[in-house]
Design an enzyme around this catalytic site. Structure first.
Site, PDB file in Angstrom:
ATOM      1  N   GLU A  24      -0.570  -9.630  -0.068  1.00 22.99           N
ATOM      2  CA  GLU A  24      -1.948  -9.942   0.343  1.00 22.99           C
ATOM      3  C   GLU A  24      -2.889 -10.035  -0.863  1.00 22.99           C
ATOM      4  O   GLU A  24      -3.799 -10.852  -0.899  1.00 22.99           O
ATOM      5  CB  GLU A  24      -2.436  -8.877   1.334  1.00 22.99           C
ATOM      6  CG  GLU A  24      -1.680  -8.978   2.651  1.00 22.99           C
ATOM      7  CD  GLU A  24      -1.967  -7.823   3.588  1.00 22.99           C
ATOM      8  OE1 GLU A  24      -1.731  -6.664   3.174  1.00 22.99           O
ATOM      9  OE2 GLU A  24      -2.425  -8.061   4.710  1.00 22.99           O
TER      10      GLU A  24
ATOM     11  N   GLU B 181       5.316  -5.077   6.870  1.00 18.31           N
ATOM     12  CA  GLU B 181       4.600  -4.062   7.671  1.00 18.31           C
ATOM     13  C   GLU B 181       5.247  -3.824   9.031  1.00 18.31           C
ATOM     14  O   GLU B 181       5.308  -2.694   9.526  1.00 18.31           O
ATOM     15  CB  GLU B 181       3.137  -4.491   7.871  1.00 18.31           C
ATOM     16  CG  GLU B 181       2.270  -4.452   6.627  1.00 18.31           C
ATOM     17  CD  GLU B 181       2.314  -5.731   5.806  1.00 18.31           C
ATOM     18  OE1 GLU B 181       3.199  -6.586   6.045  1.00 18.31           O
ATOM     19  OE2 GLU B 181       1.469  -5.862   4.895  1.00 18.31           O
TER      20      GLU B 181
ATOM     21  N   ALA C 172       0.872  -1.177   0.000  1.00 16.20           N
ATOM     22  CA  ALA C 172       0.000   0.000   0.000  1.00 16.20           C
ATOM     23  C   ALA C 172       0.910   1.229   0.000  1.00 16.20           C
ATOM     24  O   ALA C 172       2.068   1.155   0.442  1.00 16.20           O
ATOM     25  CB  ALA C 172      -0.874  -0.008   1.244  1.00 16.20           C
TER      26      ALA C 172
ATOM     27  N   GLY D  53       0.751  -5.217   0.998  1.00 11.28           N
ATOM     28  CA  GLY D  53      -0.532  -5.357   0.312  1.00 11.28           C
ATOM     29  C   GLY D  53      -0.411  -6.097  -1.013  1.00 11.28           C
ATOM     30  O   GLY D  53      -1.383  -6.709  -1.478  1.00 11.28           O
TER      31      GLY D  53
END
Ligand code: COA
Length: 259
Positions: free
Chosen positions: A113, A133, A66, A110
């Site tokens: 993911e 993260e 992200a 992300g």
């Protein structure tokens, strides 16, 4: 429809959706997330499209996570509100047609993911995968803590999420996070080969088969077996079942209608 942050190409029955911020290693900002959801809606409604492939533009990244810039001033309640529908990772997970992650480089946070929400993960030997993260004081929030341990052993999921370390494509393949690793220049050809193999099948049977396999990650064995049986019975109501069986017995290729 014109998009700013993604590129959408229809190549026969296969759609290729490219994350297109290569100078930012395809980090996903809000605009990109919205555009991906919108493109998936279009592809789901388009009967000519049988399979979707997600990949990154440029030569370095699938998605490097992200966009961290958007985290800077975001409050807890603002983040909570972002989890209301439509939610990107849920949209990929619920996409009714097969969706393949074609991982061409960095696949982080992300990005990892997103790949985990896809049905298959095929990667270049140059790919690097991770859930970094923890390095910026947060945790995965797009399903990483839940989908990763359903794909790799629990200890490996812990290691990736708690250390934040990146692993090579070869290591990711060894632990089952990647289904296949190819030479960098073969990635697209190999992915398209698999996508087109699937696109040749009955779309209604593909859809039900995907639904049944996905259910195995959510259901206990007895409930899952009953679910499979109900979908198996359902597929007997389709024209494609009649056609597929007849074509086999008549020794000719089937002509699918998707009904
Ligand atoms: N969010 C926002 N911008 C990002 C980004 C992210 N997740 N990942 C990369 N970028 C940007 C960089 O800020 C840089 O922008 P700039 O040129 O304007 O400075 C550009 O993409 C290129 O990245 P850079 O770090 O210079 O490339 P590199 O080859 O040296 O390193 C990485 C590559 C992937 C190791 C490094 O970019 C990185 O660690 N990215 C963050 C990964 C991450 O933590 N993702 C999870 C977020 S929750």
């Amino acid at each position: 429809m014109a998009y700013e942050t993604i590129l959408l190409e229809r190549r026969g029955p296969v759609a290729i959706l490219r994350f297109n911020r290569p100078d930012k290693l395809n980090a996903m900002n809000s605009k990109m997330k919205d555009e991906i959801i919108s493109a998936l809606d279009d592809l789901e409604a388009d009967d000519a499209i049988r399979v979707a492939v997600l990949t990154g533009a440029g030569d370095k990244a699938f998605v490097a996570g992200a966009d961290i810039n958007e985290f800077k001033d975001r409050s807890s309640i603002e983040q909570w509100d972002l989890y209301q529908e439509p939610f990107l990772y849920g949209a990929v997970d619920r996409f009714k047609k097969p969706v393949i992650a074609m991982i061409n480089g960095y696949c982080l946070g992300g990005g990892c993911e997103l790949a985990l929400a896809c049905d298959m993960r095929i990667a270049s030997e140059r790919a690097q995968i991770g859930q970094p993260e923890i390095n910026i004081g947060i945790i995965p929030g797009g399903g990483g803590t839940q989908r990763l341990p359903r794909v790799v052993p629990l200890g490996k999921a812990m290691e990736l999420i708690l250390t934040g370390d990146r692993i090579s494509a070869a290591e990711a393949h060894r632990i089952g996070l990647l289904d296949e690793v190819t030479a960098h220049d073969q990635l697209e050809a190999r992915t398209m080969e698999i996508a087109n193999r699937i696109a040749d099948k009955s779309p209604v049977a593909v859809r039900l088969a995907k639904q049944a396999v996905k259910a195995s990650t959510r259901m206990g064995l007895d409930a899952g077996l009953r679910y499979e049986q109900s979908l198996f019975a359902l597929v007997f109501a389709t024209h494609d079942k009649e056609e597929g069986v007849r074509a086999f017995l008549e020794k000719r290729p089937p002509r699918w209608t998707g009904t």
